[in-house]
Write a protein that holds these residues in place. Structure first.
Motif, PDB file in Angstrom:
ATOM      1  N   ILE A   1       4.292  13.740   5.084  1.00 48.67           N
ATOM      2  CA  ILE A   1       5.487  12.887   5.014  1.00 48.67           C
ATOM      3  C   ILE A   1       5.093  11.426   4.775  1.00 48.67           C
ATOM      4  CG2 ILE A   1       7.588  12.172   6.209  1.00 48.67           C
ATOM      5  CD1 ILE A   1       7.347  14.763   7.863  1.00 48.67           C
ATOM      6  N   GLY A   2       4.075  10.968   5.496  1.00 47.32           N
ATOM      7  CA  GLY A   2       3.682   9.563   5.389  1.00 47.32           C
ATOM      8  C   GLY A   2       3.202   9.202   4.001  1.00 47.32           C
ATOM      9  N   VAL A   3       2.325  10.041   3.443  1.00 49.97           N
ATOM     10  CA  VAL A   3       1.800   9.749   2.105  1.00 49.97           C
ATOM     11  C   VAL A   3       2.937   9.797   1.076  1.00 49.97           C
ATOM     12  CG1 VAL A   3       0.332  10.673   0.257  1.00 49.97           C
ATOM     13  CG2 VAL A   3      -0.574  10.438   2.559  1.00 49.97           C
ATOM     14  N   TRP A   4       3.803  10.770   1.221  1.00 46.20           N
ATOM     15  CA  TRP A   4       4.939  10.874   0.306  1.00 46.20           C
ATOM     16  C   TRP A   4       5.811   9.612   0.388  1.00 46.20           C
ATOM     17  CZ3 TRP A   4      10.246  11.191   1.567  1.00 46.20           C
ATOM     18  CH2 TRP A   4      11.087  11.463   0.479  1.00 46.20           C
ATOM     19  N   MET A   5       6.096   9.178   1.618  1.00 49.04           N
ATOM     20  CA  MET A   5       6.909   7.968   1.797  1.00 49.04           C
ATOM     21  C   MET A   5       6.229   6.750   1.174  1.00 49.04           C
ATOM     22  SD  MET A   5       8.325   8.370   5.690  1.00 49.04           S
ATOM     23  CE  MET A   5       8.705   6.640   5.899  1.00 49.04           C
ATOM     24  N   GLY A   6       4.918   6.644   1.436  1.00 50.12           N
ATOM     25  CA  GLY A   6       4.178   5.501   0.909  1.00 50.12           C
ATOM     26  C   GLY A   6       4.205   5.457  -0.612  1.00 50.12           C
ATOM     27  N   ILE A   7       4.015   6.625  -1.227  1.00 51.01           N
ATOM     28  CA  ILE A   7       4.016   6.675  -2.693  1.00 51.01           C
ATOM     29  C   ILE A   7       5.379   6.284  -3.230  1.00 51.01           C
ATOM     30  CG2 ILE A   7       3.891   8.226  -4.680  1.00 51.01           C
ATOM     31  CD1 ILE A   7       1.793   9.846  -3.152  1.00 51.01           C
ATOM     32  N   ARG A   8       6.419   6.870  -2.641  1.00 49.56           N
ATOM     33  CA  ARG A   8       7.775   6.574  -3.145  1.00 49.56           C
ATOM     34  C   ARG A   8       8.132   5.110  -2.968  1.00 49.56           C
ATOM     35  NH1 ARG A   8      13.326   9.835  -2.432  1.00 49.56           N
ATOM     36  NH2 ARG A   8      14.125   8.177  -3.753  1.00 49.56           N
ATOM     37  N   SER A   9       7.763   4.538  -1.831  1.00 55.31           N
ATOM     38  CA  SER A   9       8.088   3.126  -1.583  1.00 55.31           C
ATOM     39  C   SER A   9       7.382   2.221  -2.571  1.00 55.31           C
ATOM     40  CB  SER A   9       7.650   2.686  -0.189  1.00 55.31           C
ATOM     41  OG  SER A   9       8.137   3.528   0.764  1.00 55.31           O
ATOM     42  N   ALA A  10       6.079   2.457  -2.740  1.00 57.92           N
ATOM     43  CA  ALA A  10       5.295   1.548  -3.566  1.00 57.92           C
ATOM     44  C   ALA A  10       5.723   1.635  -5.022  1.00 57.92           C
ATOM     45  CB  ALA A  10       3.810   1.871  -3.433  1.00 57.92           C
ATOM     46  N   TRP A  11       5.979   2.855  -5.490  1.00 56.86           N
ATOM     47  CA  TRP A  11       6.268   3.022  -6.911  1.00 56.86           C
ATOM     48  C   TRP A  11       7.583   2.351  -7.287  1.00 56.86           C
ATOM     49  CZ3 TRP A  11       2.423   3.854  -9.836  1.00 56.86           C
ATOM     50  CH2 TRP A  11       2.601   4.217 -11.172  1.00 56.86           C
ATOM     51  N   LYS A  12       8.553   2.356  -6.361  1.00 57.34           N
ATOM     52  CA  LYS A  12       9.815   1.652  -6.621  1.00 57.34           C
ATOM     53  C   LYS A  12       9.927   0.557  -5.570  1.00 57.34           C
ATOM     54  CE  LYS A  12      11.808   4.317  -9.902  1.00 57.34           C
ATOM     55  NZ  LYS A  12      10.523   4.618 -10.556  1.00 57.34           N
TER      56      LYS A  12
END
Lengths: 348, 335
Positions: free
Chosen positions: A141-152
């Motif tokens: 969950i954390g890595v997924w959240m981090g990726i989504r946040s950073a990319w947008k």
């Protein structure tokens, strides 16, 4: 002007060129693994020695501390010392300690009167279950959240995710655990307040597994949230660093889709620092769960250690320390090996 | 070389690969809009090498990024960027992705950072091939990678190596091999030799020149080094403060500059066979104007040794001084 092809004969001995992504564990990885394993063994050896002397140089005579004034006569004291081999010279004790360790004998618990190794093995499973599930959930969950946040970056998801992560990050996990108990156990009555099993349920039946799952739900949720915030923030910031890199522009210029640019190039590089943090956190499997195990009365290693500290149950503590530090060293090794696999630069 | 190319151009009526028409790029920043490129017209034809020269900050790298619409989202682009006749600015995403690398590719400067550090160079060269030719056999990709590496003078065994295991010149050659992967008609080289030492510079330039000849592509080379461009280009376009200030055949521009800025730029590099220049490379005092507050009139006037009152009044138009040679300076051609 002609191109001097002869300038490039240095590596003609290298076999056929490999293409694609098949050469990850390429040159030098075996040597790298060997070096890291030797390093881990050295740390382990040092730690075993330290673990022995740490408990010998602590102020106070073990017998007096343990006896807490219960030994009225010198004979009693000597009998105690003889039972535990404390009357022998230190070097002798050390050799015995090493010999016992080699046989997996960690001594006998003063409180429970059972072998420490058995105590630890009983508790280790529970802790591994608790921390293992939490780590897996938090990582995904954390890595997924981090990726989504950073990319947008700056988007709606980013604002909620980063705000939420910062809130969780600054929240003590015992407080979070207590809140969960107050709301979901005491309040709604959905989950038990603590422990691992209900009385009268066979733990090895399907009903028993369900029972364990119900008991573990809140502690797992607490630990997951505590770890997750950390991972989401680290993944976000390392991906943000990568987005500005030129190779990401190269990937775009090649005609890759946005998702391909992200997953094949940026995320692959951003995972490097995140991998280290996650693997090191796993190393604190024993100590990291102490708070949560105490709040939820989960009979794991953390609780075992805190209880042993109160007695003080010498050999249990020594065993718990051993397992805790071995876990850190092993996790460190795992982090290094994984890192070497992900990043060709550290292999050489 | 310049003369030959011109002959080819006229006799065959060579096809235009890149056509920039009154291209302007403005960055939106917290300090307000910053114009980086202001009304640039430029063409590159098949078989032609066009050099774009200028100091850092003159807008030449921004110009390169617009060819494949790689400019940052904060940039507003007006005008037209026609690659083989299709306008990149208004193109749909799908078309743009198909055009990228297959229609035109870019050799980025500083290949250490332009290559992905955790992928083997072979995988990176093969990636655009797999993207643009889906369903291609692995063995064919491998063969193509070997061929491309040989084309730039590298051993095919380099494919398994990672960027950090290669030298700067080798990395730049890998970058060139990568740019050739999908056989594009147009190659943009953004400061291809800047980070390299002189010997390696010559090697890399040699590779580029040979490729233009062998593959009959069009190329735009961007550099701050006028001497590099003079030796490898057919035509040179000199930019200052986001505008074209001079354009003409490479050797003519380098040897006999019309615009005072070009003259200063070419004097900054000592010339072979000119002992005087070698011991006294002339610099140019001052910095390019701050793009947020450009002076009225000619942007170069504050640094120009020939500036007169009229220079500070209106921005000079680019005009044809002699056949094939253009300059944006009111003092050029004065008696």
């Amino acid at each position: 002007m002609t191109i001097p092809a002869s300038a490039d004969v240095a590596s003609v001995t290298t076999p056929k060129p490999r293409s694609g992504s098949g050469s990850r564990s390429g040159p030098g990885y075996r040597g790298y693994v060997l070096r890291k394993c030797l390093g881990a063994l050295a740390s382990l050896a040092f730690m075993i020695v330290l673990n022995f002397f740490l408990f010998r140089v602590l102020p106070g005579d073990p017998a007096r501390t343990l006896g807490r004034g219960r030994f009225r006569t010198r004979e009693q004291l000597e009998a105690f010392n003889r039972t535990y081999g404390l009357d022998e010279p230190l070097w002798r004790q050390f050799l015995t300690y090493l010999g016992n360790l080699a046989r997996g004998d960690l001594g006998v618990s003063l409180r429970y009167r059972v072998p420490v190794s058995q105590l630890i093995m009983d508790r280790l499973g529970t802790t591994l279950l608790l921390v293992g599930i939490s780590t897996i959930l938090a990582t995904i969950i954390g890595v997924w959240m981090g990726i989504r946040s950073a990319w947008k970056r700056g988007g709606l998801f980013d604002r909620f995710s980063t705000g939420g992560s910062l809130t969780l990050y600054s929240m003590p996990e015992w407080w979070l655990g207590l809140m969960f108990i107050a709301v979901f156990s005491v309040g709604v009555g959905l989950f038990p307040t603590g422990g691992l099993h209900s009385v009268g349920v066979d733990p090895w039946s399907p009903a028993g597994w369900l029972d364990v799952a119900r008991h573990l739900a809140l502690p797992v949720a607490t630990l997951t949230l505590a770890y997750l915030a950390d991972y989401a923030l680290i993944m976000r910031s390392s991906l943000l660093d990568e987005i500005g890199e030129e190779y990401v522009t190269t990937a775009r210029a090649k005609g890759l889709r946005d998702v391909q640019v992200r997953d094949r190039h940026a995320v692959r590089n951003a995972l490097l620092p995140t991998t280290t943090v996650i693997a090191l956190n796993v190393g604190f499997v024993v100590t990291g769960a102490i708070t949560v195990e105490t709040v939820f009365s989960i009979p794991g290693l953390g609780l075992l250690a805190t209880e042993a500290l109160k007695v003080p149950d010498f050999w249990v503590l020594q065993g718990a320390f051993l397992v805790a530090s071995a876990a850190v060293i092993l996790a460190n090794l795992a982090a290094n090996l994984l890192y070497g696999l992900l990043d060709p630069r550290v292999r050489t | 070389m310049a003369e030959d190319a011109i002959v080819v151009d006229e006799s065959l009526g060579s096809e235009t690969l890149l056509d920039l028409r009154s291209l302007s790029v403005t960055y939106q920043t917290d300090q307000g809009p910053v114009p980086a490129v202001r009304g640039v017209d430029l063409t590159v034809r098949r078989g032609e090498v066009v050099g774009v020269a200028g100091e850092s900050g003159c807008g030449k790298s921004t110009l390169a990024s617009t060819v494949l619409r790689l400019q940052p989202a904060t940039a507003t682009v007006t005008g037209e960027v026609l690659v083989s006749g299709a306008d990149v600015i208004t193109m749909r995403w799908g078309e743009l992705r198909a055009l990228r690398w297959a229609g035109a590719s870019i050799v980025f400067q500083g290949a250490l950072h332009a290559l992905n550090p955790v992928q083997s160079v072979g995988a990176q060269i093969g990636e655009p091939i797999r993207i643009h030719e889906p369903g291609i056999e692995d063995s064919e990709v491998t063969a193509r990678i070997s061929e491309l590496l040989q084309q730039v003078g590298l051993s095919p065994s380099r494919a398994a190596m990672y960027p950090h295991q290669l030298s700067g010149g080798q990395r730049q050659r890998v970058m060139i091999a990568m740019a050739l992967a999908c056989r594009p008609a147009l190659i943009v080289a953004d400061e291809p030799t800047t980070a390299l030492d002189v010997m390696v510079q010559a090697q890399v330039l040699g590779v580029l020149e040979k490729l233009v000849k062998d593959l009959d592509v069009g190329m735009m080379i961007i550099s701050h080094d006028l001497s590099v461009l003079a030796s490898s280009c057919d035509r040179i376009v000199v930019m200052y403060a986001g505008r074209v200030v001079e354009e003409g055949p490479a050797h003519a521009v380098f040897d006999r500059a019309l615009h005072p800025y070009t003259a200063a730029l070419s004097a900054a590099f000592p010339r072979v066979g000119d002992p005087a220049a070698r011991f006294a490379p002339a610099g140019l005092a001052g910095d390019p104007p701050d793009p947020t507050s450009r002076p009225p009139g000619c942007s170069f006037a504050p640094r120009c040794p020939l500036a007169i009152e009229a220079c500070r009044e209106a921005e000079p138009e680019l005009r044809e001084i002699e056949p094939g040679r253009w300059a944006a300076c009111i003092r050029v051609g004065e008696p």
